[in-house]
Motif scaffolding. Structure first.
Motif, PDB file in Angstrom:
ATOM      1  N   ALA A  69       0.788  -1.181  -0.193  1.00  0.00           N
ATOM      2  CA  ALA A  69      -0.016  -0.408   0.227  1.00  0.00           C
ATOM      3  C   ALA A  69       0.814   1.148   0.155  1.00  0.00           C
ATOM      4  CB  ALA A  69      -1.100  -0.084   0.917  1.00  0.00           C
ATOM      5  N   LEU A  96     -10.752   1.583  -9.632  1.00  0.00           N
ATOM      6  CA  LEU A  96     -10.058   1.172  -8.293  1.00  0.00           C
ATOM      7  C   LEU A  96     -10.871   1.861  -7.204  1.00  0.00           C
ATOM      8  CD1 LEU A  96      -6.939   2.310  -9.082  1.00  0.00           C
ATOM      9  CD2 LEU A  96      -7.090   0.010  -8.749  1.00  0.00           C
ATOM     10  N   SER A  98     -11.269   2.491  -2.884  1.00  0.00           N
ATOM     11  CA  SER A  98     -10.460   2.818  -1.813  1.00  0.00           C
ATOM     12  C   SER A  98     -11.174   3.142  -1.113  1.00  0.00           C
ATOM     13  CB  SER A  98      -9.111   3.757  -2.169  1.00  0.00           C
ATOM     14  OG  SER A  98      -8.495   2.655  -3.173  1.00  0.00           O
ATOM     15  N   GLN A  99     -11.146   2.987   0.164  1.00  0.00           N
ATOM     16  CA  GLN A  99     -12.369   3.597   1.333  1.00  0.00           C
ATOM     17  C   GLN A  99     -13.041   4.300   0.764  1.00  0.00           C
ATOM     18  OE1 GLN A  99      -9.464   6.257   2.996  1.00  0.00           O
ATOM     19  NE2 GLN A  99      -8.049   4.256   3.681  1.00  0.00           N
ATOM     20  N   GLU A 102     -13.963   6.046  -5.753  1.00  0.00           N
ATOM     21  CA  GLU A 102     -13.898   4.912  -6.740  1.00  0.00           C
ATOM     22  C   GLU A 102     -13.488   5.838  -7.601  1.00  0.00           C
ATOM     23  OE1 GLU A 102     -16.885   4.689 -10.400  1.00  0.00           O
ATOM     24  OE2 GLU A 102     -17.387   2.899  -9.224  1.00  0.00           O
ATOM     25  N   GLN A 132      -3.067   5.923  -4.425  1.00  0.00           N
ATOM     26  CA  GLN A 132      -4.515   5.434  -4.977  1.00  0.00           C
ATOM     27  C   GLN A 132      -4.457   3.567  -4.378  1.00  0.00           C
ATOM     28  OE1 GLN A 132      -4.549   6.018  -8.970  1.00  0.00           O
ATOM     29  NE2 GLN A 132      -5.110   8.648  -8.768  1.00  0.00           N
ATOM     30  N   LEU A 133      -3.282   3.536  -3.197  1.00  0.00           N
ATOM     31  CA  LEU A 133      -3.133   2.253  -3.195  1.00  0.00           C
ATOM     32  C   LEU A 133      -3.320   1.587  -1.538  1.00  0.00           C
ATOM     33  CD1 LEU A 133      -1.074  -0.103  -5.652  1.00  0.00           C
ATOM     34  CD2 LEU A 133      -3.648   0.194  -5.664  1.00  0.00           C
ATOM     35  N   SER A 134      -4.439   1.352  -1.443  1.00  0.00           N
ATOM     36  CA  SER A 134      -4.323   0.932  -0.151  1.00  0.00           C
ATOM     37  C   SER A 134      -4.856  -0.027   0.874  1.00  0.00           C
ATOM     38  CB  SER A 134      -5.632   1.941   0.971  1.00  0.00           C
ATOM     39  OG  SER A 134      -6.815   2.149   0.624  1.00  0.00           O
ATOM     40  N   ASP A 136      -7.204  -2.044   1.423  1.00  0.00           N
ATOM     41  CA  ASP A 136      -8.801  -2.359   1.047  1.00  0.00           C
ATOM     42  C   ASP A 136      -9.030  -1.742   0.115  1.00  0.00           C
ATOM     43  OD1 ASP A 136      -8.948   0.999   0.936  1.00  0.00           O
ATOM     44  OD2 ASP A 136     -10.972   0.754   2.172  1.00  0.00           O
ATOM     45  N   THR A 137      -8.095  -1.704  -0.973  1.00  0.00           N
ATOM     46  CA  THR A 137      -8.240  -1.160  -2.655  1.00  0.00           C
ATOM     47  C   THR A 137      -9.063  -2.068  -3.271  1.00  0.00           C
ATOM     48  OG1 THR A 137      -6.510   0.553  -2.392  1.00  0.00           O
ATOM     49  CG2 THR A 137      -7.401   0.448  -4.808  1.00  0.00           C
ATOM     50  N   THR A 138     -10.094  -2.002  -4.145  1.00  0.00           N
ATOM     51  CA  THR A 138     -10.618  -3.130  -5.024  1.00  0.00           C
ATOM     52  C   THR A 138     -10.037  -3.038  -6.430  1.00  0.00           C
ATOM     53  OG1 THR A 138     -12.992  -2.473  -5.177  1.00  0.00           O
ATOM     54  CG2 THR A 138     -12.265  -4.229  -3.567  1.00  0.00           C
ATOM     55  N   ALA A 170      -0.488  -2.928   4.842  1.00  0.00           N
ATOM     56  CA  ALA A 170      -0.790  -1.052   5.139  1.00  0.00           C
ATOM     57  C   ALA A 170       0.397  -1.378   6.346  1.00  0.00           C
ATOM     58  CB  ALA A 170      -2.352  -0.881   5.102  1.00  0.00           C
TER      59      ALA A 170
END
Length: 515
Positions: A69, A96, A98-99, A102, A132-134, A136-138, A170
């Motif tokens: 992350a 993407l 995250s939190q 979108e 942009q990557l944490s 919980d990112t999908t 993370a």
């Protein structure tokens, strides 16, 4: 002389995005593309990690390594064509989440034929900034028609609904290292580390180590090391590290200017576990010519400090072939722009200042042994070019960096007390160094006797392994109670014992302590 200290906290370089055609403009509604599907989605943060394979999501536990992350990434999409596909432009949309937020990226490319994973332009590519990557990112990928072309009114999307959980780590993934020039009493002036070497080193370490943050402190004041053999040099550097009060998460690396009379290789290091009290020191010898030759040496020796063996000595390296190890197991793609250490790369890198993909067109193969030596592999822990990082090394480094990074945040720290490190030199005399914390005495072969205030106490002598897999030094965890061992921060007591046939004796009060 005052030390000149330059501390660099390096994160990934947004300029790398210029190499990959990615846009984040609002995505216009369009029909789903026909005759083409998503076969593989690969997230590159140094090595290719498939999160979709065969059109299906890959669970985190089944991937070749973790994602980090906060670290920049290149997302590559490999497509599969149906027989009736007509060459045309296709838009890929990367979504993407995250939190709860979108973010969409678009990449448009004319598709003439099959994807080619071995070429950067052979896939649909996206550059994703680390922010942009944490954890919980999908991720999801859709393929759309463009230029007003009619397609399928449904979806051409992977996964069909929702997103693939990236499960990026993370944790505080950071590498802290101090690098400084050295000379030896047995000859030679101190090294001069050039500004180009510093720049290349920072970028290469950022590219091949699974970190979110790289902290390099360049100390330009030369250090003269009173030692002339591999391991005694390491303990001399450890004494510098100890006297400067370095924390358990900090690595020290010394650069020598040339090969000395004792046949030094490109560098040397202790092969360490994750003990907070371990001596995180290494050195390299810059005698191979171009500035860039120094860079893989530093990465290689830091790899040993992170517990990595040479591929041919590591039984866990995958996949083994014909009883040997040392095979490439994946693709790689740099996240930082160059210049890169590209000497001996084949095929020749066309744009060495740009983001590059190391040329590993057949990652399942082993290199040919050189003059009867071990199999060659283009990994930082091997000896052959091109130097990059293999998926096996990436995953192992990530595990160690996650552990050591936690020491800086106080979640784990060295135990109270000290460890005494010793290494016999060419004459059998022991070079000594101190370290904060007590190393774990998990494997002992002998004992030493500490005499303090007329009392005698038996202490464990713990063997230490060097980067060639040899037991070349020892550690003695000193008693737990600092009050009984120290006075005014000075370690005291008289220590006698033996290691590997070498008798030793030292007055602990004679050793310099930390400032």
């Amino acid at each position: 002389m005052l030390a000149v200290l330059l501390t660099l906290a390096c994160r990934t370089d947004p300029s790398a995005a210029d190499v990959v055609p990615t846009t984040s403009d609002p995505i216009e509604a369009a029909d789903a593309a026909v005759g083409i599907t998503v076969d593989l989605v690969e997230v590159n943060q140094a090595v290719g990690i498939a999160v979709v394979q065969g059109g299906q999501p890959v669970a985190a536990e089944d991937r070749v390594g973790p994602l980090i992350a906060g670290r920049d990434a290149h997302v590559r999409v490999v497509w599969a064509l149906q027989p009736d596909f007509e060459p045309r432009r296709i838009e890929a949309v990367l979504t993407l989440v995250s939190q709860g937020q979108e973010h969409q990226l678009s990449s448009v490319k004319r598709i003439e034929g099959d994807a080619d994973r071995d070429e950067l332009e052979g896939t649909l590519n996206f550059f994703v900034e680390g922010a942009q990557l944490s954890g919980d990112t999908t991720l999801a990928v859709s393929l759309l028609e463009v230029d007003g072309r009619a397609g399928d009114p449904g979806d051409n999307r992977v996964p069909a609904s929702g997103g693939v959980a990236l499960e990026a780590w993370a944790d505080d993934m950071a590498l802290h290292t101090t690098i400084f020039p050295c000379s030896m009493t047995c000859g030679g002036p101190p090294a001069a580390i050039t500004s180009d070497q510093k720049i290349i080193t920072e970028r290469f370490l950022t590219n091949v180590f699974p970190v979110r943050d790289l902290h390099v402190t360049w100390d330009d004041t030369p250090v003269q090391v009173d030692a002339c053999t591999f391991t005694t040099v390491l303990d001399a550097i450890q004494q510098v590290r100890f006297e400067r009060g370095a924390g358990p998460h900090e690595y020290y690396h010394c650069v020598f200017p040339e090969s000395y009379s004792h046949a030094f290789a490109g560098g040397f290091a202790w092969e360490l576990d994750d003990d907070p009290a371990a001596p995180r020191v290494s050195f390299s010898v810059n005698w191979w010519g171009p500035d860039e030759e120094l860079v893989p040496n530093i990465a290689h020796e830091l790899g040993h400090n992170h517990g990595r063996q040479h591929p041919w000595n590591d039984d866990g390296w995958q996949p083994p072939q014909a009883g040997q190890t040392g095979c490439n197991t994946g693709w790689g793609l740099g996240i930082r722009s160059g210049p890169h250490p590209t000497t001996h790369w084949s095929p020749e890198v066309q744009h060495p200042d740009a983001v590059v993909m190391p040329p590993v067109p057949d990652p399942g193969s082993c290199g040919e042994p050189i003059e009867g030596g071990p199999p060659q592999v283009g990994d930082i822990m091997g000896y052959s070019h091109p130097y990059w990082v293999d998926t096996y090394t990436w995953a192992a480094l990530a595990r160690r960096i996650r552990t050591v990074s936690s020491y800086s945040s106080g979640t784990a720290a060295a135990d109270a007390g000290y460890t005494l490190f010793g290494t016999p030199d060419l004459d059998g005399q022991v070079v000594w160094a101190l370290g904060h914390g007590r190393m774990q005495a998990s494997a002992t072969t002998e004992t030493a006797s500490l005499t303090l205030d007329g009392r005698v106490q038996a202490l464990a002598v713990v063997p230490r392994v060097d980067s060639e897999g040899r037991i070349s030094g020892f550690a003695i965890p000193l008693p737990e109670s600092p009050a009984s061992l120290t006075t005014d921060a000075a370690v005291r007591g008289h220590l006698t014992g033996s290691f590997d046939g070498h008798r030793f004796e030292v007055d602990l009060a004679s050793l310099p302590t930390d400032r």
